[in-house]
Design a protein around this motif. Structure first.
Motif, PDB file in Angstrom:
ATOM      1  N   SER A 118      14.905   8.106  74.291  1.00 47.86           N
ATOM      2  CA  SER A 118      13.442   7.886  74.138  1.00 47.86           C
ATOM      3  C   SER A 118      13.063   7.767  72.547  1.00 47.86           C
ATOM      4  CB  SER A 118      12.638   8.858  74.626  1.00 47.86           C
ATOM      5  OG  SER A 118      12.734   8.716  76.121  1.00 47.86           O
ATOM      6  N   PRO A 150      11.658   4.346  85.389  1.00 45.60           N
ATOM      7  CA  PRO A 150      12.352   5.646  85.648  1.00 45.60           C
ATOM      8  C   PRO A 150      12.928   5.957  87.030  1.00 45.60           C
ATOM      9  CG  PRO A 150      10.124   5.589  84.466  1.00 45.60           C
ATOM     10  CD  PRO A 150      10.236   4.285  84.796  1.00 45.60           C
ATOM     11  N   TYR A 171      11.082  11.239  79.215  1.00 50.77           N
ATOM     12  CA  TYR A 171      10.354  10.137  78.879  1.00 50.77           C
ATOM     13  C   TYR A 171       9.314  10.304  77.748  1.00 50.77           C
ATOM     14  CZ  TYR A 171      12.430   6.219  81.387  1.00 50.77           C
ATOM     15  OH  TYR A 171      13.245   5.232  81.992  1.00 50.77           O
TER      16      TYR A 171
END
Length: 338
Positions: A80, A95, A278
């Motif tokens: 990320s 995801p 994330y």
């Protein structure tokens, strides 16, 4: 396929340093505990290594779940921060699809941890206790040369010399049922068969006498058996019968609960991995490790508080609570954004 390989390779790069570091630290703790035993019993290098090998499953069990969970979070957080997950997401991998890539290896890991904890650890603990019991029994038997008043079980014993477990000019005496028994031997060897000590007497004579008769026996080899310690070791056939007995007697159920729930931790925390991993580096800071540590501590506290009270019921109640809570957190954060 190339993406799967790439993600797995990134996980390996992160996982092994963390796992090996924790393994090394935990090994030192166990080695210190093993070394402290040398103040009570005498062990050579091979015996020390044997005792250490018995605790390897415990070391793996305590380090592997935490290492894997934190490694997965750090892997996604690294991707990320370098905008790689942003690129991957732009190609249609949300995801949940990323989650499916890591799900098989996470499932295999949890299954392996259950085998180690429920299957191997009880056996290795039994072997450790058996080893220490045998060594302590042997340590309790410390006959010195040319000293009177020493005993081997019910026998008074005297030796003129010894070399390790070989004794020279051994003499044994005891009175039983109003009969005196006197044994002499040129050489004797001390045998330790799983904690049961025995003397193998070589080339000697035995005398049994009372007020009415006198008997003499010449022998080439004779065994004098005796168990020095009173401790009894619990038999261990296999892990299934071991836990079956524990469940029937309702003992050590908190250990079984802890083993299973700890093994399941990486698998049932899969939504937390996505939630912590994330983030948008342009607007958010990388707090993946901090959040991961909080999650690990919270889970183990949950096991301790609930697991020790409801025991076996915790094996299905805690996973349901944990998965529901982590999915709710995921749905309120990452699922909305991606």
């Amino acid at each position: 396929m190339k993406l799967n390989h790439y993600l797995h390779s990134q996980l390996a790069i992160t996982f092994f340093p963390i796992f090996l570091g924790l393994y090394f630290i935990t090994s030192i703790v166990f080695l210190v505990r093993i070394a402290s035993l040398t103040s009570v019993i005498t062990m050579d290098f091979i015996e020390l290594f044997t005792l250490y090998s018995y605790v390897i499953p415990q070391i793996i069990f305590y380090t592997m779940p935490i290492s894997f969970f934190i490694s997965l979070v750090i892997t996604l957080a690294k991707l990320s921060s370098e905008y790689e997950l942003t690129v991957i997401t732009s190609f249609g991998l949300n995801p949940v699809k990323i989650l499916k890539i890591f799900l098989p290896i996470t499932f295999i890991l949890s299954a392996l941890l259950i085998v180690i904890s429920v299957g191997l650890i009880p056996k290795t603990k039994f072997l450790t206790n058996q080893f220490l019991t045998i060594k302590k029994k042997e340590a309790n038997f410390n006959i010195k040369a040319s000293e009177f008043g020493q005993k081997f079980g019910d026998w008074l014993i005297y030796i003129s010399d010894k070399n390790d477990k070989v004794y020279q000019d051994l003499k044994l005496f005891k009175t039983e049922n109003k009969k005196d028994q006197f044994i002499v031997s040129k050489t004797a060897v001390l045998d330790n068969d799983k904690g049961n000590l025995s003397f193998r007497l070589i080339d000697g004579k035995a005398f049994i006498f009372d007020d009415e008769e006198f008997n003499q026996i010449d022998y080439e080899s004779m065994y004098i058996n005796d168990s020095i310690a009173d401790g009894k070791m619990e038999n261990f056939e296999n892990s299934y019968l071991f836990w079956k007995n524990k469940i029937e007697t309702r003992t050590d159920l908190d250990d079984l609960t802890f083993f299973v729930l700890t093994s399941l931790f990486p698998l049932i925390s899969i939504f937390l991995i996505i939630t912590f991993g994330y983030f948008n580096p342009r607007y958010e800071k990388n707090r993946a490790v901090f959040y991961s540590l909080i999650a690990v501590v919270s889970y183990y506290v949950l096991i301790k508080i609930i697991g020790d009270r409801i025991l076996l019921h915790a094996i299905y109640i805690i996973p349901i609570i944990w998965i529901s809570g982590t999915y709710f957190l995921y749905s309120k954060t990452i699922q909305k954004e991606y």
